[in-house]
Design a protein around this motif. Sequence first.
Motif, PDB file in Angstrom:
ATOM      1  N   SER A 124       0.829  -1.201   0.000  1.00 23.65           N
ATOM      2  CA  SER A 124       0.000   0.000   0.000  1.00 23.65           C
ATOM      3  C   SER A 124       0.864   1.252   0.000  1.00 23.65           C
ATOM      4  O   SER A 124       2.057   1.220   0.325  1.00 23.65           O
ATOM      5  N   LEU A 125       0.276   2.328  -0.369  1.00 19.31           N
ATOM      6  CA  LEU A 125       0.984   3.612  -0.400  1.00 19.31           C
ATOM      7  C   LEU A 125       1.435   4.012   1.003  1.00 19.31           C
ATOM      8  O   LEU A 125       2.559   4.492   1.191  1.00 19.31           O
ATOM      9  N   ARG A 126       0.602   3.745   1.983  1.00 25.03           N
ATOM     10  CA  ARG A 126       0.960   4.077   3.368  1.00 25.03           C
ATOM     11  C   ARG A 126       2.184   3.287   3.825  1.00 25.03           C
ATOM     12  O   ARG A 126       3.089   3.829   4.455  1.00 25.03           O
ATOM     13  N   THR A 127       2.225   2.000   3.491  1.00 26.42           N
ATOM     14  CA  THR A 127       3.375   1.164   3.849  1.00 26.42           C
ATOM     15  C   THR A 127       4.629   1.652   3.162  1.00 26.42           C
ATOM     16  O   THR A 127       5.707   1.712   3.753  1.00 26.42           O
ATOM     17  N   SER A 128       4.478   2.012   1.911  1.00 31.53           N
ATOM     18  CA  SER A 128       5.617   2.519   1.147  1.00 31.53           C
ATOM     19  C   SER A 128       6.181   3.798   1.781  1.00 31.53           C
ATOM     20  O   SER A 128       7.397   3.949   1.916  1.00 31.53           O
ATOM     21  N   PHE A 129       5.307   4.711   2.159  1.00 34.37           N
ATOM     22  CA  PHE A 129       5.758   5.947   2.818  1.00 34.37           C
ATOM     23  C   PHE A 129       6.432   5.655   4.149  1.00 34.37           C
ATOM     24  O   PHE A 129       7.447   6.263   4.486  1.00 34.37           O
ATOM     25  N   ALA A 130       5.893   4.722   4.906  1.00 29.14           N
ATOM     26  CA  ALA A 130       6.476   4.379   6.207  1.00 29.14           C
ATOM     27  C   ALA A 130       7.878   3.791   6.029  1.00 29.14           C
ATOM     28  O   ALA A 130       8.798   4.139   6.765  1.00 29.14           O
ATOM     29  N   GLU A 131       8.044   2.921   5.037  1.00 28.69           N
ATOM     30  CA  GLU A 131       9.365   2.354   4.778  1.00 28.69           C
ATOM     31  C   GLU A 131      10.353   3.436   4.348  1.00 28.69           C
ATOM     32  O   GLU A 131      11.512   3.421   4.746  1.00 28.69           O
ATOM     33  N   HIS A 132       9.885   4.354   3.536  1.00 29.34           N
ATOM     34  CA  HIS A 132      10.734   5.449   3.079  1.00 29.34           C
ATOM     35  C   HIS A 132      11.192   6.303   4.270  1.00 29.34           C
ATOM     36  O   HIS A 132      12.367   6.658   4.365  1.00 29.34           O
TER      37      HIS A 132
END
Length: 46
Positions: A2-10
Amino acid sequence: MSLRTSFAEHRRARARRREERAFERSLARAPTVESAHELRSLSTRR
């Protein structure tokens, strides 16, 4: 992923890189080779 997961990893990756750069700066400013070595050995315990 998900986009949220991607942002959190970033954000986590950026935070790790920021910590690494801060640590490298502290090593560069260490007054002696011994103190730099001590900083390095402490960092491996984190």
